[in-house]
Motif scaffolding. Structure first.
Motif, short mmCIF file in Angstrom:
data_model
loop_
_atom_site.label_atom_id
_atom_site.label_comp_id
_atom_site.label_asym_id
_atom_site.label_seq_id
_atom_site.Cartn_x
_atom_site.Cartn_y
_atom_site.Cartn_z
N SER A 163 42.12 33.05 77.14
CA SER A 163 41.98 33.85 78.39
C SER A 163 42.83 33.61 79.36
N SER A 164 44.45 32.99 78.79
CA SER A 164 45.46 33.25 79.20
C SER A 164 45.73 34.43 79.59
N ILE A 165 45.27 35.17 78.56
CA ILE A 165 46.41 36.60 78.51
C ILE A 165 45.34 38.22 79.60
N PRO A 166 45.93 37.64 80.50
CA PRO A 166 45.51 38.62 81.05
C PRO A 166 44.81 40.13 80.57
N LYS A 167 43.29 40.48 80.61
CA LYS A 167 42.44 42.05 80.29
C LYS A 167 43.65 42.22 79.72
N LYS A 168 43.91 43.36 80.25
CA LYS A 168 45.17 44.61 80.15
C LYS A 168 45.73 44.42 79.01
N LYS A 169 46.65 42.46 78.90
CA LYS A 169 47.68 42.70 77.80
C LYS A 169 47.38 42.06 76.87
N GLN A 170 45.90 42.42 76.47
CA GLN A 170 45.28 42.04 75.28
C GLN A 170 44.98 42.73 74.25
N THR A 171 45.53 42.51 73.35
CA THR A 171 45.46 43.42 72.32
C THR A 171 44.31 42.91 70.69
N ALA A 172 44.07 44.23 70.47
CA ALA A 172 43.17 43.87 68.88
C ALA A 172 43.45 42.99 67.97
N LEU A 173 44.79 43.35 67.95
CA LEU A 173 45.63 41.93 66.82
C LEU A 173 45.17 41.02 67.70
N GLY A 174 45.41 40.47 68.59
CA GLY A 174 45.36 38.59 69.28
C GLY A 174 46.64 38.88 68.92
N LYS A 175 48.38 39.21 68.86
CA LYS A 175 49.09 38.41 68.17
C LYS A 175 50.12 38.42 69.74
N TYR A 176 50.32 37.54 70.86
CA TYR A 176 51.53 37.84 71.67
C TYR A 176 52.62 36.49 71.73
N ILE A 177 53.79 36.90 72.68
CA ILE A 177 55.14 36.65 72.69
C ILE A 177 55.62 36.68 73.93
N THR A 178 55.69 35.84 74.33
CA THR A 178 57.02 36.11 75.67
C THR A 178 58.00 37.10 75.36
N ALA A 179 58.73 37.33 76.27
CA ALA A 179 60.59 37.88 76.05
C ALA A 179 61.38 36.59 75.81
N GLU A 180 60.96 36.16 76.46
CA GLU A 180 62.22 34.79 76.09
C GLU A 180 62.13 34.18 74.57
N THR A 181 60.72 33.52 73.86
CA THR A 181 60.26 33.68 72.53
C THR A 181 60.82 34.34 72.07
N ALA A 182 60.57 36.17 71.53
CA ALA A 182 60.50 37.02 71.44
C ALA A 182 62.58 37.13 70.70
N ALA B 146 64.69 35.18 71.20
CA ALA B 146 64.83 33.29 70.38
C ALA B 146 64.39 34.02 68.67
N GLU B 147 63.22 34.05 68.75
CA GLU B 147 62.52 34.70 67.38
C GLU B 147 63.90 35.93 66.73
N TYR B 148 64.22 37.15 67.04
CA TYR B 148 64.82 38.25 66.73
C TYR B 148 66.14 37.05 66.51
N SER B 149 66.54 36.35 67.52
CA SER B 149 67.65 35.95 66.93
C SER B 149 68.54 35.53 65.61
N LYS B 150 67.26 34.47 65.39
CA LYS B 150 66.98 33.78 64.32
C LYS B 150 67.15 34.84 62.61
N THR B 151 66.27 36.48 63.02
CA THR B 151 65.95 36.96 62.46
C THR B 151 66.33 38.32 62.62
N PRO B 152 66.91 38.73 62.86
CA PRO B 152 67.22 40.18 62.99
C PRO B 152 66.99 41.50 62.28
N ASP B 153 67.10 41.00 61.10
CA ASP B 153 67.04 42.15 59.42
C ASP B 153 65.58 41.96 59.58
#
Length: 182
Positions: free
Chosen positions: A26-45, A47-54
């Motif tokens: 419920s913290s994710i607006p309905k139009k941004k929800q997905t069938a897979l239910g996997k969410y990430i913010t740009a900032e965290t994305a 940071a995660e990409y930087s750890k393992t860009p490959d």
């Protein structure tokens, strides 16, 4: 007897999974929800990409014009869900025909098991993309819920969160290896 017990357990497990999946975040607006239910913010994305860009891929599903003229993440592959045509609809919205080759283009670029972080302007179109890709068998896709430009502030400007506002690297420079080509 064992077959019946097994069948009952399978049905119960399926019912449990269905019930759990019906409780959307419920913290994710309905139009941004997905069938897979996997969410990430740009900032965290980033940071995660930087750890393992490959092992993580960033995909931008905005129109080629948005990608080029608004800017984009430096490593983002552009595969648009829609294209923009000149003019407006009768509701004063841009004319946005679907990219009929969207799923095929993603399948040509990525494996169905690759980890993809998907962004659009602010998280709605990327959710629609993820739902299409989930139906095609992709399983490890996260919606960057604040997108490239972020959410609107109280004055209607996109200054809240988003890739562009988070300090993550972005550019206007076009890399031929990343730009969508019809």
């Amino acid at each position: 007897m064992k077959k019946r017990l097994t069948l009952v357990m399978v049905v119960q497990c399926l019912a449990f999974i269905f019930i759990l999946s019906s409780f959307a975040d419920s913290s994710i607006p309905k139009k941004k929800q997905t069938a897979l239910g996997k969410y990430i913010t740009a900032e965290t994305a980033y940071a995660e990409y930087s750890k393992t860009p490959d092992t993580i891929h960033i995909m931008d599903v905005r129109t080629p014009c948005e990608y080029a003229f608004v800017g984009h993440a430096t490593m983002a592959v552009n595969i648009p869900l829609y294209f923009q045509k000149p003019g407006l609809t009768d509701k004063n919205k841009p004319i946005m025909p679907a990219n009929e080759n969207f799923v095929a283009r993603v399948e040509a670029k990525f494996k169905k098991t690759d980890m993809l972080f998907v962004m659009c302007r602010s998280g709605g179109r990327s959710a629609a993309c993820i739902n299409k890709l989930a139906k095609a068998g992709f399983t490890n896709i996260y919606n960057i819920i604040d997108g490239f430009e972020g959410d609107k502030d109280d004055k209607g400007y996109r200054t809240v969160n988003g890739w562009k506002n988070s300090g993550a690297p972005w550019t206007y420079k076009l890399d031929p290896a990343l730009v969508y080509r019809p």
